[in-house]
Design a protein around this motif. Structure first.
Motif, short mmCIF file in Angstrom:
data_model
loop_
_atom_site.label_atom_id
_atom_site.label_comp_id
_atom_site.label_asym_id
_atom_site.label_seq_id
_atom_site.Cartn_x
_atom_site.Cartn_y
_atom_site.Cartn_z
N THR A 152 128.00 140.68 86.62
CA THR A 152 126.79 140.18 85.98
C THR A 152 125.86 141.33 85.61
O THR A 152 125.35 141.41 84.51
N HIS A 153 125.69 142.23 86.56
CA HIS A 153 124.79 143.35 86.32
C HIS A 153 125.26 144.17 85.12
O HIS A 153 124.49 144.62 84.28
N ARG A 154 126.56 144.36 85.06
CA ARG A 154 127.12 145.13 83.95
C ARG A 154 126.84 144.44 82.63
O ARG A 154 126.44 145.05 81.65
N VAL A 155 127.09 143.17 82.62
CA VAL A 155 126.87 142.41 81.39
C VAL A 155 125.43 142.55 80.94
O VAL A 155 125.14 142.83 79.79
N ILE A 156 124.54 142.40 81.88
CA ILE A 156 123.12 142.53 81.57
C ILE A 156 122.82 143.90 80.98
O ILE A 156 122.15 144.05 79.97
N THR A 157 123.34 144.91 81.65
CA THR A 157 123.11 146.28 81.19
C THR A 157 123.68 146.50 79.79
O THR A 157 123.03 147.05 78.91
N LEU A 158 124.90 146.04 79.61
CA LEU A 158 125.56 146.23 78.32
C LEU A 158 124.77 145.57 77.20
O LEU A 158 124.49 146.18 76.18
N ALA A 163 136.52 137.32 81.17
CA ALA A 163 135.33 136.68 81.72
C ALA A 163 134.29 136.42 80.64
O ALA A 163 133.10 136.34 80.90
N ALA A 164 134.78 136.28 79.43
CA ALA A 164 133.86 136.05 78.31
C ALA A 164 132.93 134.88 78.63
O ALA A 164 131.75 134.89 78.28
N ARG A 165 133.46 133.91 79.30
CA ARG A 165 132.65 132.73 79.61
C ARG A 165 131.49 133.11 80.52
O ARG A 165 130.40 132.58 80.40
N GLN A 166 131.77 133.97 81.42
CA GLN A 166 130.69 134.34 82.33
C GLN A 166 129.60 135.06 81.59
O GLN A 166 128.43 134.98 81.93
N VAL A 167 129.98 135.79 80.56
CA VAL A 167 128.97 136.48 79.77
C VAL A 167 127.95 135.46 79.27
O VAL A 167 126.74 135.68 79.33
N LEU A 198 123.95 135.16 80.10
CA LEU A 198 122.92 135.03 79.08
C LEU A 198 121.94 133.94 79.48
O LEU A 198 120.74 134.12 79.46
N HIS A 199 122.48 132.81 79.83
CA HIS A 199 121.63 131.69 80.22
C HIS A 199 120.75 132.05 81.41
O HIS A 199 119.59 131.71 81.47
N SER A 200 121.39 132.72 82.33
CA SER A 200 120.70 133.00 83.58
C SER A 200 119.72 134.16 83.49
O SER A 200 118.73 134.20 84.20
N CYS A 201 120.03 135.11 82.65
CA CYS A 201 119.25 136.35 82.68
C CYS A 201 118.52 136.65 81.38
O CYS A 201 117.65 137.51 81.36
N SER A 202 118.89 135.98 80.32
CA SER A 202 118.24 136.29 79.05
C SER A 202 116.71 136.15 79.20
O SER A 202 115.95 136.96 78.70
N GLN A 203 116.32 135.15 79.91
CA GLN A 203 114.89 134.93 80.09
C GLN A 203 114.28 135.94 81.05
O GLN A 203 113.25 136.53 80.79
N TYR A 205 115.56 138.83 82.14
CA TYR A 205 115.72 140.23 81.80
C TYR A 205 115.35 140.54 80.35
O TYR A 205 115.52 141.63 79.87
N GLN A 206 114.91 139.51 79.65
CA GLN A 206 114.56 139.72 78.25
C GLN A 206 115.73 140.28 77.47
O GLN A 206 115.57 141.16 76.64
N LEU A 207 116.91 139.78 77.75
CA LEU A 207 118.09 140.29 77.06
C LEU A 207 118.16 139.75 75.64
O LEU A 207 117.83 138.61 75.39
N PRO A 208 118.60 140.61 74.73
CA PRO A 208 118.77 140.19 73.33
C PRO A 208 120.01 139.34 73.17
O PRO A 208 120.97 139.73 72.52
N TRP A 209 120.02 138.19 73.77
CA TRP A 209 121.18 137.32 73.73
C TRP A 209 121.58 136.99 72.29
O TRP A 209 122.71 136.68 72.00
N HIS A 210 120.64 137.11 71.41
CA HIS A 210 120.94 136.75 70.02
C HIS A 210 121.88 137.78 69.41
O HIS A 210 122.47 137.56 68.38
N ARG A 211 122.03 138.93 70.06
CA ARG A 211 122.95 139.94 69.54
C ARG A 211 124.34 139.71 70.09
O ARG A 211 125.26 140.45 69.83
N VAL A 212 124.47 138.69 70.90
CA VAL A 212 125.78 138.37 71.46
C VAL A 212 126.36 137.17 70.72
O VAL A 212 125.76 136.10 70.67
N ILE A 213 127.52 137.37 70.14
CA ILE A 213 128.14 136.31 69.35
C ILE A 213 129.58 136.08 69.78
O ILE A 213 130.09 136.78 70.66
#
Length: 112
Positions: A5-11, A35-39, A43-48, A50-58
């Motif tokens: 999870t941490h990696r995904v967030i960082t990436l 683990a694409a699903r976990q990504v 997003l759901h869990s951390c986008s808010q 961590y302010q992750l740019p989830w919109h850049r993930v497609i």
DNA sequence: ATAGTGACTATAG
DNA sequence: GCTATAGCCACTA
């Protein structure tokens, strides 16, 4: 702290504006290309939080895999376009141009 | 520990 | 191009 999870967030946090990455790609970078699903979960869990740019993930192929029922889907399109990303019919993004890491600007060993 | 789930991906019809 | 099915993995209850 969950490594994956941490990696995904960082990436995701490293995705530059104007570029996009696929779930599978991030999953691969995180260490598990399956683990694409976990990504998406991250997003759901951390986008808010961590302010992750989830919109850049497609999704794969540059296709938006988000249910159009969600307002987020519409917002994502708007965000991506706002960053200079153009899409074909509907919501297909040209990964050959916007996929991250696409043409990483290397001021040291740039060749093309 | 078990079961359920999901903003996925690939393959097949 | 779309629908259906299977695989696969990490998180949550």
């Amino acid at each position: 702290m969950q490594d994956f999870t941490h990696r995904v967030i960082t990436l995701i946090g490293q995705i530059p504006a104007g570029q996009v990455a696929t779930y599978g790609q991030i999953a691969t970078m995180a260490g598990n290309h399956r683990a694409a699903r976990q990504v998406s979960r991250v997003l759901h869990s951390c986008s808010q939080k961590y302010q992750l740019p989830w919109h850049r993930v497609i999704g794969a192929g540059g296709r938006i895999t988000i249910p159009k029922d969600l307002p987020s889907h519409q917002r994502q399109l708007k965000k991506l376009q706002s960053e200079g990303i153009q899409m074909g019919l509907g919501d297909t993004i040209d990964l050959s141009i916007y996929q991250w890491p696409g043409t990483t600007p290397d001021p040291h060993d740039q060749n093309v």
